[in-house]
Every structure is written in structure tokens, then in C-alpha cells.
Write a protein that holds these residues in place. Structure first.
Motif, PDB file in Angstrom:
ATOM      1  N   ARG A 194      -8.084  -8.607   1.754  1.00  0.00           N
ATOM      2  CA  ARG A 194      -6.940  -7.759   2.117  1.00  0.00           C
ATOM      3  C   ARG A 194      -6.152  -7.272   0.903  1.00  0.00           C
ATOM      4  NH1 ARG A 194      -4.791 -10.866   7.653  1.00  0.00           N
ATOM      5  NH2 ARG A 194      -6.858 -11.007   8.619  1.00  0.00           N
ATOM      6  N   LYS A 195      -6.818  -7.101  -0.226  1.00  0.00           N
ATOM      7  CA  LYS A 195      -6.137  -6.654  -1.440  1.00  0.00           C
ATOM      8  C   LYS A 195      -6.019  -5.114  -1.455  1.00  0.00           C
ATOM      9  CE  LYS A 195      -5.149 -10.615  -3.264  1.00  0.00           C
ATOM     10  NZ  LYS A 195      -5.628 -11.255  -4.477  1.00  0.00           N
ATOM     11  N   SER A 196      -4.922  -4.645  -2.038  1.00  0.00           N
ATOM     12  CA  SER A 196      -4.592  -3.218  -1.967  1.00  0.00           C
ATOM     13  C   SER A 196      -5.565  -2.337  -2.733  1.00  0.00           C
ATOM     14  CB  SER A 196      -3.167  -2.988  -2.480  1.00  0.00           C
ATOM     15  OG  SER A 196      -3.061  -3.306  -3.855  1.00  0.00           O
ATOM     16  N   PHE A 197      -6.233  -2.880  -3.761  1.00  0.00           N
ATOM     17  CA  PHE A 197      -7.170  -2.030  -4.510  1.00  0.00           C
ATOM     18  C   PHE A 197      -8.359  -1.623  -3.648  1.00  0.00           C
ATOM     19  CE2 PHE A 197      -9.508  -5.966  -5.163  1.00  0.00           C
ATOM     20  CZ  PHE A 197     -10.819  -5.585  -5.394  1.00  0.00           C
ATOM     21  N   ILE A 198      -8.548  -2.322  -2.521  1.00  0.00           N
ATOM     22  CA  ILE A 198      -9.596  -1.939  -1.574  1.00  0.00           C
ATOM     23  C   ILE A 198      -9.031  -1.017  -0.498  1.00  0.00           C
ATOM     24  CG2 ILE A 198     -11.362  -2.745   0.053  1.00  0.00           C
ATOM     25  CD1 ILE A 198     -11.292  -5.460  -1.391  1.00  0.00           C
ATOM     26  N   TYR A 199      -7.933  -1.416   0.142  1.00  0.00           N
ATOM     27  CA  TYR A 199      -7.484  -0.650   1.308  1.00  0.00           C
ATOM     28  C   TYR A 199      -6.675   0.610   0.984  1.00  0.00           C
ATOM     29  CZ  TYR A 199      -2.871  -3.074   1.190  1.00  0.00           C
ATOM     30  OH  TYR A 199      -1.628  -3.561   0.834  1.00  0.00           O
ATOM     31  N   LYS A 200      -5.915   0.615  -0.098  1.00  0.00           N
ATOM     32  CA  LYS A 200      -5.086   1.797  -0.388  1.00  0.00           C
ATOM     33  C   LYS A 200      -5.910   3.045  -0.697  1.00  0.00           C
ATOM     34  CE  LYS A 200      -0.598  -0.145  -1.649  1.00  0.00           C
ATOM     35  NZ  LYS A 200       0.415  -0.310  -2.725  1.00  0.00           N
TER      36      LYS A 200
ATOM     37  N   LYS B 179      -6.343   2.834   4.439  1.00  0.00           N
ATOM     38  CA  LYS B 179      -6.400   1.890   5.561  1.00  0.00           C
ATOM     39  C   LYS B 179      -5.341   0.794   5.420  1.00  0.00           C
ATOM     40  CE  LYS B 179     -11.309   2.481   6.674  1.00  0.00           C
ATOM     41  NZ  LYS B 179     -12.568   1.774   7.004  1.00  0.00           N
ATOM     42  N   LYS B 180      -5.191   0.003   6.470  1.00  0.00           N
ATOM     43  CA  LYS B 180      -4.302  -1.150   6.454  1.00  0.00           C
ATOM     44  C   LYS B 180      -5.074  -2.372   5.946  1.00  0.00           C
ATOM     45  CE  LYS B 180      -1.648   0.526  10.426  1.00  0.00           C
ATOM     46  NZ  LYS B 180      -1.264   0.270  11.835  1.00  0.00           N
ATOM     47  N   PRO B 181      -4.351  -3.424   5.484  1.00  0.00           N
ATOM     48  CA  PRO B 181      -5.042  -4.623   4.968  1.00  0.00           C
ATOM     49  C   PRO B 181      -6.026  -5.245   5.954  1.00  0.00           C
ATOM     50  CG  PRO B 181      -2.704  -4.711   4.444  1.00  0.00           C
ATOM     51  CD  PRO B 181      -2.890  -3.526   5.340  1.00  0.00           C
ATOM     52  N   THR B 182      -5.716  -5.148   7.254  1.00  0.00           N
ATOM     53  CA  THR B 182      -6.580  -5.779   8.266  1.00  0.00           C
ATOM     54  C   THR B 182      -7.739  -4.887   8.708  1.00  0.00           C
ATOM     55  OG1 THR B 182      -5.013  -4.990   9.941  1.00  0.00           O
ATOM     56  CG2 THR B 182      -4.743  -7.259   9.169  1.00  0.00           C
ATOM     57  N   GLU B 183      -7.860  -3.691   8.107  1.00  0.00           N
ATOM     58  CA  GLU B 183      -8.874  -2.729   8.553  1.00  0.00           C
ATOM     59  C   GLU B 183     -10.056  -2.593   7.585  1.00  0.00           C
ATOM     60  OE1 GLU B 183      -5.902   0.298  11.041  1.00  0.00           O
ATOM     61  OE2 GLU B 183      -6.495   0.820   8.982  1.00  0.00           O
ATOM     62  N   ILE B 184     -10.171  -3.534   6.637  1.00  0.00           N
ATOM     63  CA  ILE B 184     -11.206  -3.380   5.599  1.00  0.00           C
ATOM     64  C   ILE B 184     -12.196  -4.551   5.595  1.00  0.00           C
ATOM     65  CG2 ILE B 184      -9.880  -1.892   4.058  1.00  0.00           C
ATOM     66  CD1 ILE B 184      -9.213  -4.532   2.458  1.00  0.00           C
ATOM     67  N   ILE B 185     -12.418  -5.137   6.757  1.00  0.00           N
ATOM     68  CA  ILE B 185     -13.319  -6.297   6.819  1.00  0.00           C
ATOM     69  C   ILE B 185     -14.726  -5.918   6.350  1.00  0.00           C
ATOM     70  CG2 ILE B 185     -14.490  -7.897   8.381  1.00  0.00           C
ATOM     71  CD1 ILE B 185     -11.897  -8.010  10.021  1.00  0.00           C
ATOM     72  N   GLU B 186     -15.244  -4.791   6.843  1.00  0.00           N
ATOM     73  CA  GLU B 186     -16.613  -4.391   6.478  1.00  0.00           C
ATOM     74  C   GLU B 186     -16.726  -4.137   4.975  1.00  0.00           C
ATOM     75  OE1 GLU B 186     -19.863  -0.838   7.479  1.00  0.00           O
ATOM     76  OE2 GLU B 186     -18.074  -1.088   8.749  1.00  0.00           O
ATOM     77  N   GLU B 187     -15.762  -3.404   4.415  1.00  0.00           N
ATOM     78  CA  GLU B 187     -15.795  -3.095   2.985  1.00  0.00           C
ATOM     79  C   GLU B 187     -15.684  -4.369   2.146  1.00  0.00           C
ATOM     80  OE1 GLU B 187     -14.051   0.522   5.084  1.00  0.00           O
ATOM     81  OE2 GLU B 187     -13.851  -1.643   5.227  1.00  0.00           O
ATOM     82  N   THR B 188     -14.828  -5.290   2.601  1.00  0.00           N
ATOM     83  CA  THR B 188     -14.633  -6.546   1.869  1.00  0.00           C
ATOM     84  C   THR B 188     -15.897  -7.392   1.875  1.00  0.00           C
ATOM     85  OG1 THR B 188     -12.275  -6.543   2.430  1.00  0.00           O
ATOM     86  CG2 THR B 188     -13.220  -8.638   1.694  1.00  0.00           C
ATOM     87  N   GLN B 189     -16.589  -7.432   3.011  1.00  0.00           N
ATOM     88  CA  GLN B 189     -17.804  -8.243   3.087  1.00  0.00           C
ATOM     89  C   GLN B 189     -18.911  -7.693   2.189  1.00  0.00           C
ATOM     90  OE1 GLN B 189     -17.499 -11.180   4.240  1.00  0.00           O
ATOM     91  NE2 GLN B 189     -15.466 -10.656   5.041  1.00  0.00           N
ATOM     92  N   LYS B 190     -18.966  -6.377   2.032  1.00  0.00           N
ATOM     93  CA  LYS B 190     -19.941  -5.798   1.102  1.00  0.00           C
ATOM     94  C   LYS B 190     -19.656  -6.254  -0.328  1.00  0.00           C
ATOM     95  CE  LYS B 190     -21.023  -1.630   3.782  1.00  0.00           C
ATOM     96  NZ  LYS B 190     -20.861  -0.144   3.857  1.00  0.00           N
ATOM     97  N   LEU B 191     -18.374  -6.300  -0.669  1.00  0.00           N
ATOM     98  CA  LEU B 191     -17.988  -6.762  -2.009  1.00  0.00           C
ATOM     99  C   LEU B 191     -18.210  -8.267  -2.152  1.00  0.00           C
ATOM    100  CD1 LEU B 191     -14.739  -4.649  -2.534  1.00  0.00           C
ATOM    101  CD2 LEU B 191     -17.013  -4.231  -3.495  1.00  0.00           C
ATOM    102  N   HIS B 192     -17.968  -9.017  -1.077  1.00  0.00           N
ATOM    103  CA  HIS B 192     -18.259 -10.454  -1.106  1.00  0.00           C
ATOM    104  C   HIS B 192     -19.739 -10.689  -1.396  1.00  0.00           C
ATOM    105  CE1 HIS B 192     -14.554 -11.927   1.384  1.00  0.00           C
ATOM    106  NE2 HIS B 192     -14.321 -11.960   0.094  1.00  0.00           N
ATOM    107  N   LEU B 193     -20.597  -9.919  -0.753  1.00  0.00           N
ATOM    108  CA  LEU B 193     -22.036 -10.086  -0.969  1.00  0.00           C
ATOM    109  C   LEU B 193     -22.389  -9.790  -2.424  1.00  0.00           C
ATOM    110  CD1 LEU B 193     -24.622 -10.841   0.493  1.00  0.00           C
ATOM    111  CD2 LEU B 193     -24.935  -8.423   1.066  1.00  0.00           C
ATOM    112  N   LYS B 194     -21.763  -8.777  -2.982  1.00  0.00           N
ATOM    113  CA  LYS B 194     -22.006  -8.422  -4.383  1.00  0.00           C
ATOM    114  C   LYS B 194     -21.642  -9.586  -5.309  1.00  0.00           C
ATOM    115  CE  LYS B 194     -20.853  -4.394  -6.320  1.00  0.00           C
ATOM    116  NZ  LYS B 194     -20.071  -3.309  -6.994  1.00  0.00           N
ATOM    117  N   VAL B 195     -20.449 -10.190  -5.109  1.00  0.00           N
ATOM    118  CA  VAL B 195     -20.030 -11.258  -6.027  1.00  0.00           C
ATOM    119  C   VAL B 195     -20.818 -12.541  -5.800  1.00  0.00           C
ATOM    120  CG1 VAL B 195     -17.736 -10.292  -6.394  1.00  0.00           C
ATOM    121  CG2 VAL B 195     -18.050 -11.994  -4.582  1.00  0.00           C
TER     122      VAL B 195
END
Length: 284
Positions: free
Chosen positions: A232-238, A242-258
Motif C-alpha cells: 500500500r505504498k504511494s509510489f505504487i498507487y499514486k 488508485k487508492k492504497p487498497t486498490e493495488i493488490i494485483e500490482e503489489t503481488q507482481k512486485l512481490h514476485l519480482k523481489v
């Protein structure tokens, strides 16, 4: 950066939590429990003991191995709390979680040595200090005496400057210099069990944070386990509007990368979704 060997280091690590060795060869999920009324994405939801315990139970059921408890928000313009206020807000929650879920590790998110001392009496297993020992000069000494694993985060030197964009050199080189100096300090206080946190969301541009995601395997050259906290960090959602709670899919892609680059602990709000991502990573 061109001279660096760009072969990712997937070394296995472990941490000693009160005499219990925790294996980090399989990545772990750290579930976030904010006891604050002013947290940026879930403020006020869990600042009653009943709701907090229900949330802990849900996160453990969803796959969290560690619960990270924080009594103070560190978002921009948050209310600044004293150590006494943090202790008051924590109350007896730590000991109650430990009693109800004895196998779950508890991490205490604080930059106060006094709060660490309180947390040790209540049963914490890990210290998560966003200040890297900068905001309380007794922190390293206290952690060394308590012999707990320590999460060392990269941050600007003061509370007032922690969200200012001050880094004008290469972000990886900057972090490596910081961690090298801090690790020497930690070892001087007999702290040898530590995890590195690049400090996403703290004083870094959007571009710098994406560079970190792309090159995290070069943070301290893979010699220490890494914790990644991008939930839910702003560098992803802003940038996405989108809102912090609306970026689950994008965050999981980045989680997989790391994860592919060697991250060992993911600090998250959305535990069930992160568990699915770790399963995908492990079954590739």
C-alpha cells in the motif's frame, strides 16, 4: 554499477528468536497490525484489543508467520507519540497474542529503546526499528542486551527529515554505504542477527524505489536477509491514480519480482494474497 557481478544471491538465512531458530530459506510473511487511529490505509480499524486480536487470528490463518505490531504511524504528517504513549497504546496486547498464538513470532515496530524494553517483558521476538538507531541513541545498546533479531531500515537521519527526498547519488550505492556503516555499529553492540530493510516509502523518489525493486539483490551484495515492505505504498498507487487498497494485483507482481531476487520477508497488509504469491514462487 557495471562492475558488480549481477548474479542474484539466493543464500538461505535463519534468525535466532529467543533461542528458537527460524529458517528463512522459505520466504516468510510479516502481517502488519497498526494500533494507530491515523495510519494511512487502515487507521482506527484495529486500535481496540478485541479487533486487534481478531485481525491477528485472521492474518495467522491466512499465512502470516510474523505479526508486526506498531503503535505509532510514521506516514507523512502523522502525530508524533512519546515512548510512554506507545506503551500505553500497546497495553497488554503483546502478551495476549503470545498466549493465544505461542508459535507466532511478534515483531515490535518502534524507534524507542524504552518501548523495546517493555516489549521484551511482554514477549516480543524481533525489533523492527524504522530509524536505524537514529532516533534513540540507546536503541542498539538495548537490542544488544536483549539479544533479539533487529530489522535495520534505511532512513534519513532525523524524524523531521525521514520523508524528504535527500538522496542525489545512486540509490544502491547510497544504501550500501549506509548499511555498511550501520552494520559495524550493530556488531559493536554484539548484534549479529539482523535483517535489512531498504525503506520503501521513506525519503525516496518513485524512480529510486523502482530501481531498488529492480536491483535489490545488490543491497549489501546479498550477504544479509532482506525484508521488503511495499504494501500500500504511494509510489505504487499514486502514479496509477488508485487508492492504497486498490493495488493488490500490482503489489503481488512486485512481490514476485523481489522473491525471485532473494527477498526473505514480505511485510504486508494483504496476507492471503501474498501467501498465494509465495506459493507461485515456490512452485515455479
Amino acid at each position: 554499477m557495471n562492475a558488480i557481478n549481477r548474479t542474484p544471491n539466493h543464500s538461505s538465512f535463519s534468525m535466532n528468536c529467543r533461542g528458537k531458530l527460524t529458517d528463512l530459506s522459505t520466504p516468510l510473511i510479516m502481517g502488519i497490525l497498526n494500533l494507530t487511529p491515523d495510519s494511512f490505509s487502515d487507521g482506527g480499524k484495529f486500535n481496540s484489543e478485541k479487533n486487534a486480536l481478531l485481525q491477528v487470528e485472521k492474518m495467522i490463518s491466512d499465512g502470516a508467520a510474523i505479526i508486526d505490531i506498531g503503535a505509532q504511524s510514521t506516514r507523512p504528517n502523522a502525530e508524533f507519540l512519546s515512548a510512554e504513549s506507545e506503551i500505553s497504546r500497546l497495553g497488554s496486547l503483546i502478551s495476549k497474542i503470545k498466549k493465544q498464538f505461542p508459535e507466532t513470532l511478534i515483531s515490535l515496530d518502534t524507534f524507542y529503546a524504552e518501548v523495546v524494553q517493555f516489549g521484551c517483558k511482554e514477549g516480543i521476538d524481533i525489533v523492527n526499528d524504522i530509524s536505524g538507531g537514529n532516533f534513540d541513541k540507546k536503541m542498539f545498546e538495548t537490542v544488544g542486551k536483549k539479544a533479539l533479531p533487529y530489522i535495520l531500515m534505511h532512513v534519513n537521519p532525523t524524524y523531521q527529515s525521514m520523508h524528504q527526498k535527500l538522496i542525489d547519488s545512486d540509490i544502491i550505492l547510497n544504501l550500501n554505504e549506509y548499511f555498511s556503516e550501520k552494520i559495524l555499529e550493530l556488531e559493536a553492540f554484539a548484534i549479529n542477527d539482523f535483517i535489512l530493510d531498504p525503506g520503501f516509502g521513506f525519503g525516496k523518489t518513485v524512480e529510486q524505489q523502482h530501481q531498488l525493486l529492480n536491483e535489490i539483490e545488490f543491497i549489501n551484495f546479498g550477504k544479509n536477509p532482506l525484508l521488503i515492505g511495499i504494501s500500500r505504498k504511494s509510489f505504487i498507487y499514486k502514479p496509477l491514480g488508485k487508492k492504497p487498497t486498490e493495488i493488490i494485483e500490482e503489489t503481488q507482481k512486485l512481490h514476485l519480482k523481489v522473491l525471485e531476487k532473494g527477498a526473505k520477508i514480505l511485510r504486508v497488509h494483504d496476507v492471503a494474497e501474498t501467501k498465494k504469491t509465495i506459493n507461485i514462487f515456490l512452485n515455479r
